[in-house]
Design a protein around this motif. Structure first.
Motif, PDB file in Angstrom:
ATOM      1  N   TYR A  70       0.826  -1.209   0.000  1.00  0.00           N
ATOM      2  CA  TYR A  70       0.000   0.000   0.000  1.00  0.00           C
ATOM      3  C   TYR A  70       0.865   1.266   0.000  1.00  0.00           C
ATOM      4  CZ  TYR A  70      -4.621  -2.125   0.885  1.00  0.00           C
ATOM      5  OH  TYR A  70      -5.818  -2.793   0.769  1.00  0.00           O
ATOM      6  N   GLY A  74       0.806   3.895  -2.908  1.00  0.00           N
ATOM      7  CA  GLY A  74       0.428   5.257  -2.558  1.00  0.00           C
ATOM      8  C   GLY A  74       1.491   6.266  -2.946  1.00  0.00           C
ATOM      9  N   ALA A  77       1.334   7.053  -6.672  1.00  0.00           N
ATOM     10  CA  ALA A  77       0.248   7.981  -7.006  1.00  0.00           C
ATOM     11  C   ALA A  77       0.577   9.397  -6.547  1.00  0.00           C
ATOM     12  CB  ALA A  77      -1.051   7.509  -6.375  1.00  0.00           C
ATOM     13  N   GLU A  78       1.130   9.519  -5.341  1.00  0.00           N
ATOM     14  CA  GLU A  78       1.486  10.844  -4.812  1.00  0.00           C
ATOM     15  C   GLU A  78       2.547  11.520  -5.669  1.00  0.00           C
ATOM     16  OE1 GLU A  78       0.606   9.378  -0.226  1.00  0.00           O
ATOM     17  OE2 GLU A  78       2.667   9.654  -0.936  1.00  0.00           O
ATOM     18  N   ALA A  98      -2.459  10.382 -11.649  1.00  0.00           N
ATOM     19  CA  ALA A  98      -2.472   9.520 -10.466  1.00  0.00           C
ATOM     20  C   ALA A  98      -3.039   8.147 -10.806  1.00  0.00           C
ATOM     21  CB  ALA A  98      -3.279  10.175  -9.348  1.00  0.00           C
ATOM     22  N   CYS A  99      -4.120   8.118 -11.580  1.00  0.00           N
ATOM     23  CA  CYS A  99      -4.717   6.829 -11.968  1.00  0.00           C
ATOM     24  C   CYS A  99      -3.739   6.009 -12.803  1.00  0.00           C
ATOM     25  CB  CYS A  99      -6.003   7.061 -12.749  1.00  0.00           C
ATOM     26  SG  CYS A  99      -7.374   7.722 -11.768  1.00  0.00           S
ATOM     27  N   VAL A 102      -1.190   4.331 -10.684  1.00  0.00           N
ATOM     28  CA  VAL A 102      -1.713   3.126 -10.035  1.00  0.00           C
ATOM     29  C   VAL A 102      -1.619   1.944 -10.998  1.00  0.00           C
ATOM     30  CG1 VAL A 102      -3.798   2.028  -9.132  1.00  0.00           C
ATOM     31  CG2 VAL A 102      -3.210   4.368  -8.444  1.00  0.00           C
ATOM     32  N   VAL A 137      -3.844   6.250  -1.829  1.00  0.00           N
ATOM     33  CA  VAL A 137      -4.330   6.530  -3.190  1.00  0.00           C
ATOM     34  C   VAL A 137      -5.627   7.324  -3.126  1.00  0.00           C
ATOM     35  CG1 VAL A 137      -5.274   5.504  -5.289  1.00  0.00           C
ATOM     36  CG2 VAL A 137      -3.188   4.570  -4.281  1.00  0.00           C
ATOM     37  N   TRP A 190     -13.133   5.460  -7.076  1.00  0.00           N
ATOM     38  CA  TRP A 190     -12.011   4.707  -6.494  1.00  0.00           C
ATOM     39  C   TRP A 190     -12.219   3.202  -6.706  1.00  0.00           C
ATOM     40  CZ3 TRP A 190     -12.463   2.119  -1.457  1.00  0.00           C
ATOM     41  CH2 TRP A 190     -11.255   1.544  -1.038  1.00  0.00           C
TER      42      TRP A 190
END
Length: 232
Positions: A70, A74, A77-78, A98-99, A102, A137, A190
């Motif tokens: 995770y 995360g 994405a950040e 961001a997507c 992921v 995320v 999400w």
């Protein structure tokens, strides 16, 4: 004394990393349900009792792997959002960046993605320490929508009256200040993001979608529209 303590701490960090690396290899080979501390110890040339000093149970090792996954997802994405923001990208483009991060992370780490978004591990219940990492995320997506809402504004998605109390609760719990209709749409987006990635990763798009990168970018844009982000 401090030198000895420092050496011991470094050794502990190295052994812990080796245990987790071997556990990830076993995840890839056999899946999370078959993860065994004894098997990990055997592969590392350790006796089981020595490994138990680092991870007293299979569940504690699983929790460590889940938190690492995770956190890594995360962070991806950040970082993608931060780069888009630094480049002056509008909220919609930040959302898509961001997507896409992921998806890229999941394709590079399929077994870790499966650990956190795949089938539950029989007999395992994730503890509260996984909640923060699991939220990273979602927090990126919330941050992008919040920036749009506080800037040029967002188009409020439709919200059925029957869902209004639940949407209000969700907004109060983790997205204070955003309209409940937007928060309900965020939660749906999400979940749909995870579904898009899972369909590609686990083979459901086989024979259906060929241009997957282009399709994903388009779908991420549709999710952005669904949460009310302006087109530009």
């Amino acid at each position: 004394m401090n030198t000895v303590r420092g050496a011991r701490e470094r050794a502990r960090i190295e052994v812990t990393a080796a245990i987790k690396d071997e556990a990830r290899r076993r995840l890839a080979a056999e899946g999370a349900a078959k993860l065994s501390l004894r098997a990990v110890a055997r592969e590392l040339g350790m006796v089981s009792s020595a490994l138990y000093r680092y991870f007293p149970s299979r569940d504690e090792l699983l929790t460590a792997l889940i938190i690492d996954a995770y956190d890594s997802l995360g962070a991806a994405a950040e970082e993608a959002d931060a780069r888009a923001l630094a480049a002056g990208a509008p909220p919609r483009d930040r959302w898509i960046a961001a997507c896409e991060a992921v998806r890229t992370w999941a394709l590079a780490h399929p077994h870790e993605y499966a650990l956190v978004y795949g089938s539950p591990v029989p007999g395992y219940s994730a503890p509260a320490d996984t909640i923060g990492p699991a939220s990273r995320v979602g927090n990126v997506l919330i941050g992008v929508v919040r920036a749009a809402y506080e800037g040029r504004g967002v188009a409020l998605p439709p919200l059925p009256p029957a869902l209004a109390p639940e949407a209000g609760r969700m907004a109060a719990d983790f997205a204070e200040g955003l309209p409940p209709a937007v928060v309900a749409a965020l939660v749906a987006a999400w979940a749909q993001l995870a579904g898009l990635v899972s369909f590609e990763l686990f083979g459901q798009f086989q024979g259906v979608v060929e241009e997957r990168s282009a399709f994903f970018t388009h779908a991420a844009g549709q999710l952005a529209h669904g949460v009310g982000l302006p087109a530009v």
